[in-house]
Scaffold this motif. Structure first.
Motif, PDB file in Angstrom:
ATOM      1  N   ILE A  38       0.916  -1.294   0.110  1.00  0.00           N
ATOM      2  CA  ILE A  38      -0.140   0.114  -0.045  1.00  0.00           C
ATOM      3  C   ILE A  38       0.919   1.187   0.060  1.00  0.00           C
ATOM      4  O   ILE A  38       0.671   2.340  -0.720  1.00  0.00           O
ATOM      5  N   ILE A  39       1.833   1.299   1.054  1.00  0.00           N
ATOM      6  CA  ILE A  39       2.735   2.532   0.995  1.00  0.00           C
ATOM      7  C   ILE A  39       3.716   2.666  -0.142  1.00  0.00           C
ATOM      8  O   ILE A  39       4.538   1.860  -0.520  1.00  0.00           O
ATOM      9  N   GLY A  40       3.366   3.577  -1.060  1.00  0.00           N
ATOM     10  CA  GLY A  40       4.221   3.501  -2.143  1.00  0.00           C
ATOM     11  C   GLY A  40       3.879   5.190  -2.705  1.00  0.00           C
ATOM     12  O   GLY A  40       4.000   6.011  -2.231  1.00  0.00           O
ATOM     13  N   THR A  41       3.876   4.965  -4.243  1.00  0.00           N
ATOM     14  CA  THR A  41       3.796   6.393  -4.904  1.00  0.00           C
ATOM     15  C   THR A  41       2.783   7.159  -4.322  1.00  0.00           C
ATOM     16  O   THR A  41       2.698   8.431  -4.386  1.00  0.00           O
ATOM     17  N   GLY A  42       1.550   6.428  -3.876  1.00  0.00           N
ATOM     18  CA  GLY A  42       0.208   7.262  -3.407  1.00  0.00           C
ATOM     19  C   GLY A  42       0.775   8.234  -2.532  1.00  0.00           C
ATOM     20  O   GLY A  42       0.465   9.390  -2.716  1.00  0.00           O
ATOM     21  N   ILE A  43       1.304   7.979  -1.385  1.00  0.00           N
ATOM     22  CA  ILE A  43       1.473   8.874  -0.073  1.00  0.00           C
ATOM     23  C   ILE A  43       2.727   9.549  -0.716  1.00  0.00           C
ATOM     24  O   ILE A  43       2.932  10.794  -0.199  1.00  0.00           O
ATOM     25  N   PHE A  44       3.763   9.165  -1.192  1.00  0.00           N
ATOM     26  CA  PHE A  44       5.168   9.802  -1.532  1.00  0.00           C
ATOM     27  C   PHE A  44       4.988  10.930  -2.496  1.00  0.00           C
ATOM     28  O   PHE A  44       5.519  11.848  -2.387  1.00  0.00           O
ATOM     29  N   VAL A  45       4.117  10.761  -3.545  1.00  0.00           N
ATOM     30  CA  VAL A  45       3.879  11.570  -4.656  1.00  0.00           C
ATOM     31  C   VAL A  45       2.579  12.288  -4.831  1.00  0.00           C
ATOM     32  O   VAL A  45       2.508  13.394  -5.105  1.00  0.00           O
ATOM     33  N   LEU A  46       1.441  11.499  -4.548  1.00  0.00           N
ATOM     34  CA  LEU A  46       0.198  12.198  -4.956  1.00  0.00           C
ATOM     35  C   LEU A  46      -0.401  13.209  -3.910  1.00  0.00           C
ATOM     36  O   LEU A  46      -1.490  13.684  -4.071  1.00  0.00           O
ATOM     37  N   THR A  47       0.407  13.287  -2.880  1.00  0.00           N
ATOM     38  CA  THR A  47       0.006  14.349  -1.953  1.00  0.00           C
ATOM     39  C   THR A  47      -0.207  15.637  -2.732  1.00  0.00           C
ATOM     40  O   THR A  47      -0.957  16.484  -2.295  1.00  0.00           O
ATOM     41  N   ALA A  48       0.610  16.051  -3.803  1.00  0.00           N
ATOM     42  CA  ALA A  48       0.786  17.103  -4.291  1.00  0.00           C
ATOM     43  C   ALA A  48      -0.627  17.170  -5.168  1.00  0.00           C
ATOM     44  O   ALA A  48      -1.102  18.329  -5.495  1.00  0.00           O
TER      45      ALA A  48
END
Length: 514
Positions: A38-48
């Motif tokens: 689950i922890i991947g691009t979603g939280i690292f990048v899609l926050t922007a």
């Protein structure tokens, strides 16, 4: 009748028992597996991406997306504990609603895995470019670090990492459960550090206005549909059912436990990012709303930087590292970039492996040519389908923005979740006496909530992302009626489908996740 081609649950279970996989995963490993997926691009990048759509209201978006995943997870848990075999939503649908819909779900999962791998590749690129720039002062030219949407030509780092991971999969390099656990620890440590630094520095005025773009497609609802991608991965736990000790108990623990841990993390991370540097959307010169991933937004972000102003969160390609650096914690920002650089390639690997597994199970049922799953004599991997998939993943990563890729992946995922939720209800009516080690609580409320949530988030996706699913589905139908309908094992009366001889060679030390 097409809808009559149902593969009986008893036959599926018998097939699994005929050559079952080694059951070695317990509840802690499964939960770690889920958290790692689950922890991947979603939280690292899609926050922007979420900041540009919803501003501080992205916290509500995380809750909405998490809620839809939670009710879907409860439906997944019932089916996974009843049918502890490979194939995930594809297998469940085959057992309940027949071959045609199973094919459509499997085809949608192919879209989910492949496009998600592209999205993670783009996310990795943003962090690694920033890390190289700030630590060793190597500046990757804009033309080679961005696709055409952001004023570049090709996202070369994203393309390279996608092909490198493809090559590793082709020659047979797989992760062990121990390596997976270490990488999960790195990601969790990075996010924990982020929370420790940012939460004490939250400024209340950064949360106002809370919903600058309202609640629609460009607003809190649209952000929820996009960052749904940040939760995708929990269903990979159900694909591990065939390799799990006591799946009836451990699969639901792994599903719900990993989802709960990640939801708490996401809310803390989002709150820290908003409260520390703000998360208001970037608007045009006339105050107009700019779409995430658009050339207009990229141009406006470039103008802001050239004017000497601080780059807004919505413009950053390394969102969490950017927040730390703006706050004066450069060393923590470097660690965040390093954590993303180390951990995200493993997510790409697991997604691409998940893709080959779905192809394998569909080929096992006769719906795809066995040639696609041809095993290399030396590497013992399905090199042909892995290479083809890797090329498409690399091309998409080279030219498309991460937000667009995530939205397209979400369309396939939401369809699969929709079908699983429907399957639970149908099976409760058609086979009420079957043993259910885990029963979805309040199923006649939970499953409809999941169905409505999936449909709602789908319609909150951007228009182009919504249209990819029916176009992809139409292509899938052409392939099914041209090949799968005639070659299907169930259609030909072959119910007990043997496992492929090389399947033991294909499976890694941890199951495929995404």
């Amino acid at each position: 009748m097409i809808f009559g081609r149902v593969k009986p649950l008893d036959a599926i279970l018998a097939t699994a028992e005929k050559k079952s996989l080694h059951r070695s995963l317990g509840p802690v490993q499964l939960t770690l597996l889920g958290v790692g997926a689950i922890i991947g691009t979603g939280i690292f990048v899609l926050t922007a991406e979420a900041a540009q759509k919803a501003g501080p209201g992205m916290m509500i978006s995380f809750i909405i997306a998490g809620f839809v995943c939670a009710v879907a997870a409860l439906c997944y848990s019932e089916l996974a504990s009843m049918v502890p075999v490979s194939g995930s939503a594809y297998t469940y649908t085959y057992a309940v609603m027949g071959e045609l819909l199973a094919w459509m779900v499997g085809w949608a999962l192919v879209l989910e895995y492949a496009v998600a791998a592209s999205a993670v590749s783009v996310g990795w690129s943003g962090y690694i470019v920033g890390l190289l720039r700030d630590t060793v002062h190597v500046n990757v030219p804009v033309a080679l670090a961005n696709g055409p949407y952001a004023g570049g030509i090709v996202n070369l780092p994203a393309m390279i990492i996608a092909m490198l991971v493809t090559w590793l999969l082709m020659i047979g390099t797989t992760e062990s459960a121990r390596v997976n656990a270490v990488l999960v620890a790195v990601k969790v440590a990075a996010l924990s550090l982020f929370c420790i630094i940012t939460l004490p520095l939250i400024k209340g005025d950064q949360f106002t206005p809370f919903t600058p773009n309202g609640w629609g497609i460009i607003g809190v609802g649209g952000a929820a549909a996009s960052i749904f991608f940040a939760y995708v991965g929990f269903d990979a736990v159900s694909t591990a059912a065939e390799e799990t000790k006591n799946p009836q108990r451990n699969v639901p623990i792994g599903l719900i436990g990993s989802l709960l841990i990640c939801t708490i993390f996401y809310l803390l991370v989002a709150g820290g990012a908003i409260g520390m540097i703000g998360a208001q959307p970037v608007t045009g010169l006339n105050g107009e709303v700019l779409s995430p991933g658009s050339s207009e937004l990229a141009a406006r972000c470039a103008e802001i930087v050239s004017s000497g102003a601080t780059l807004p969160l919505a413009c950053s390609k390394e969102a969490l590292a950017h927040v730390l650096k703006i706050g004066g914690y450069d060393w923590a920002g470097y660690f965040m970039g390093l954590a993303a650089g180390l951990a995200l390639p493993s997510v790409i690997l697991m997604m691409l492996f998940g893709q080959t597994r779905i192809f394998f199970v569909m080929a096992r049922d006769g719906l795809l040519p066995e040639k696609l799953a041809t095993i290399h004599p030396k590497w013992k991997t399905p090199h042909i389908v892995t290479f083809i998939t890797g090329v498409f993943v690399a091309i998409a990563a080279a030219f498309l923005p991460v937000g667009k890729l995530a939205d397209v992946s979400n369309s396939g995922t939401l369809f699969a979740f929709f079908m699983v939720s429907l399957a639970v209800l149908i099976l409760r009516r058609t086979d009420p006496g079957r043993r259910r080690p885990f029963r979805t609580p309040l199923v006649w409320i939970v499953a409809p909530l999941s169905i409505v949530g999936c449909v709602g988030l789908y319609f909150l996706l951007p228009f182009d992302a919504k249209m990819v699913l029916p176009i992809w589905g139409g292509l899938g139908l052409v392939i099914y009626f041209a090949y799968g309908y005639r070659k299907s094992h169930v259609g030909r009366g072959i119910i007990d489908v043997p496992e492929h001889e090389a399947y033991e060679e294909l499976k890694p030390d941890v199951p495929a996740t995404h």
